[in-house]
Design a protein around this motif. Structure first.
Motif, mmCIF file in Angstrom:
data_model
loop_
_atom_site.group_PDB
_atom_site.id
_atom_site.type_symbol
_atom_site.label_atom_id
_atom_site.label_comp_id
_atom_site.label_asym_id
_atom_site.label_seq_id
_atom_site.Cartn_x
_atom_site.Cartn_y
_atom_site.Cartn_z
ATOM 1 N N UNK A 8 0.827 -1.203 0.000
ATOM 2 C CA UNK A 8 0.000 0.000 0.000
ATOM 3 C C UNK A 8 0.863 1.254 0.000
ATOM 4 N N UNK A 9 2.009 1.195 0.657
ATOM 5 C CA UNK A 9 2.856 2.371 0.772
ATOM 6 C C UNK A 9 3.907 2.458 -0.328
ATOM 7 N N UNK A 10 4.014 1.445 -1.182
ATOM 8 C CA UNK A 10 5.038 1.438 -2.221
ATOM 9 C C UNK A 10 4.833 2.580 -3.222
ATOM 10 N N UNK A 11 3.607 2.894 -3.558
ATOM 11 C CA UNK A 11 3.326 3.994 -4.481
ATOM 12 C C UNK A 11 2.672 5.167 -3.758
ATOM 13 N N UNK A 12 3.001 5.325 -2.495
ATOM 14 C CA UNK A 12 2.453 6.426 -1.703
ATOM 15 C C UNK A 12 2.979 7.753 -2.254
ATOM 16 N N UNK A 13 2.100 8.657 -2.591
ATOM 17 C CA UNK A 13 2.483 9.946 -3.146
ATOM 18 C C UNK A 13 2.437 9.979 -4.662
ATOM 19 N N UNK A 14 2.098 8.875 -5.301
ATOM 20 C CA UNK A 14 2.002 8.839 -6.764
ATOM 21 C C UNK A 14 0.715 9.521 -7.205
ATOM 22 N N UNK A 15 0.779 10.167 -8.351
ATOM 23 C CA UNK A 15 -0.418 10.819 -8.890
ATOM 24 C C UNK A 15 -0.472 10.642 -10.397
ATOM 25 N N UNK A 16 -1.687 10.532 -10.910
ATOM 26 C CA UNK A 16 -1.898 10.326 -12.341
ATOM 27 C C UNK A 16 -1.830 11.683 -13.041
ATOM 28 N N UNK A 17 -0.995 11.761 -14.087
ATOM 29 C CA UNK A 17 -0.872 12.977 -14.887
ATOM 30 C C UNK A 17 -1.236 12.644 -16.327
ATOM 31 N N UNK A 18 -1.138 13.620 -17.207
ATOM 32 C CA UNK A 18 -1.452 13.400 -18.613
ATOM 33 C C UNK A 18 -0.449 12.441 -19.268
ATOM 34 N N UNK A 19 0.819 12.462 -18.817
ATOM 35 C CA UNK A 19 1.845 11.582 -19.380
ATOM 36 C C UNK A 19 1.742 10.160 -18.858
ATOM 37 N N UNK A 20 1.236 9.989 -17.657
ATOM 38 C CA UNK A 20 1.143 8.676 -17.022
ATOM 39 C C UNK A 20 1.194 8.831 -15.515
ATOM 40 N N UNK A 21 1.580 7.797 -14.811
ATOM 41 C CA UNK A 21 1.655 7.826 -13.360
ATOM 42 C C UNK A 21 2.972 8.467 -12.936
ATOM 43 N N UNK A 23 5.628 9.361 -10.130
ATOM 44 C CA UNK A 23 6.057 8.890 -8.819
ATOM 45 C C UNK A 23 7.507 9.314 -8.597
ATOM 46 N N UNK A 24 7.730 10.159 -7.611
ATOM 47 C CA UNK A 24 9.065 10.666 -7.272
ATOM 48 C C UNK A 24 9.763 11.291 -8.475
ATOM 49 N N UNK A 25 9.043 12.056 -9.276
ATOM 50 C CA UNK A 25 9.619 12.746 -10.417
ATOM 51 C C UNK A 25 9.816 11.882 -11.654
ATOM 52 N N UNK A 26 9.363 10.644 -11.633
ATOM 53 C CA UNK A 26 9.506 9.721 -12.756
ATOM 54 C C UNK A 26 8.131 9.300 -13.245
ATOM 55 N N UNK A 27 7.990 9.183 -14.544
ATOM 56 C CA UNK A 27 6.737 8.711 -15.132
ATOM 57 C C UNK A 27 6.818 7.191 -15.257
ATOM 58 N N UNK A 28 5.922 6.491 -14.565
ATOM 59 C CA UNK A 28 5.882 5.031 -14.607
ATOM 60 C C UNK A 28 4.957 4.569 -15.729
ATOM 61 N N UNK A 29 5.406 3.575 -16.488
ATOM 62 C CA UNK A 29 4.582 2.978 -17.528
ATOM 63 C C UNK A 29 3.902 1.737 -16.957
ATOM 64 N N UNK A 30 2.718 1.392 -17.452
ATOM 65 C CA UNK A 30 2.055 0.158 -16.976
ATOM 66 C C UNK A 30 2.896 -1.072 -17.299
ATOM 67 N N UNK A 31 2.737 -2.109 -16.491
ATOM 68 C CA UNK A 31 3.508 -3.335 -16.704
ATOM 69 C C UNK A 31 3.088 -4.007 -18.001
ATOM 70 N N UNK A 32 3.998 -4.793 -18.570
ATOM 71 C CA UNK A 32 3.727 -5.518 -19.808
ATOM 72 C C UNK A 32 3.220 -6.912 -19.470
#
Length: 96
Positions: A8-21, A23-32
């Motif tokens: 639950x706390x692994x992605x704490x502070x992540x937010x959805x933006x227009x580019x993607x998720x 998290x800590x200044x990095x855009x995460x892509x969905x898993x393949x």
């Protein structure tokens, strides 16, 4: 802390933006597709993301992802175990 709370706390502070998720200044892509079954994948807004690596497709492009908890990278395509060539030459020199 239990595994469930850690997830639950692994992605704490992540937010959805227009580019993607974001998290800590990095855009995460969905898993393949190859990431399905990995214990590291965490669901966020009905999509799974990997908090260990931002671009999972690139980790799988050269073989098995080293973060994968459901797959092993020990065998190549011909079914032979991968051996470091430097170590193999040293073993051969010693007579092993």
């Amino acid at each position: 802390m239990s595994k469930k709370n850690a997830k639950l706390h692994a992605l704490d502070g992540a937010e959805m933006t227009a580019e993607g998720l974001s998290f800590k200044g990095t855009i995460l892509e969905p898993v393949v597709e190859q990431c399905e079954g990995c214990e590291r994948a965490i669901e966020f807004d009905s999509k799974n993301y990997c908090p260990s690596y931002a671009q999972p497709a690139k980790k799988w492009s050269h073989g098995v992802c080293n973060f994968a908890t459901h797959a092993r990278a020990g065998v190549d395509k011909e079914g032979k175990v991968k051996v470091n060539p430097l170590k193999a030459s040293k073993r051969a020199a010693r007579g092993r």
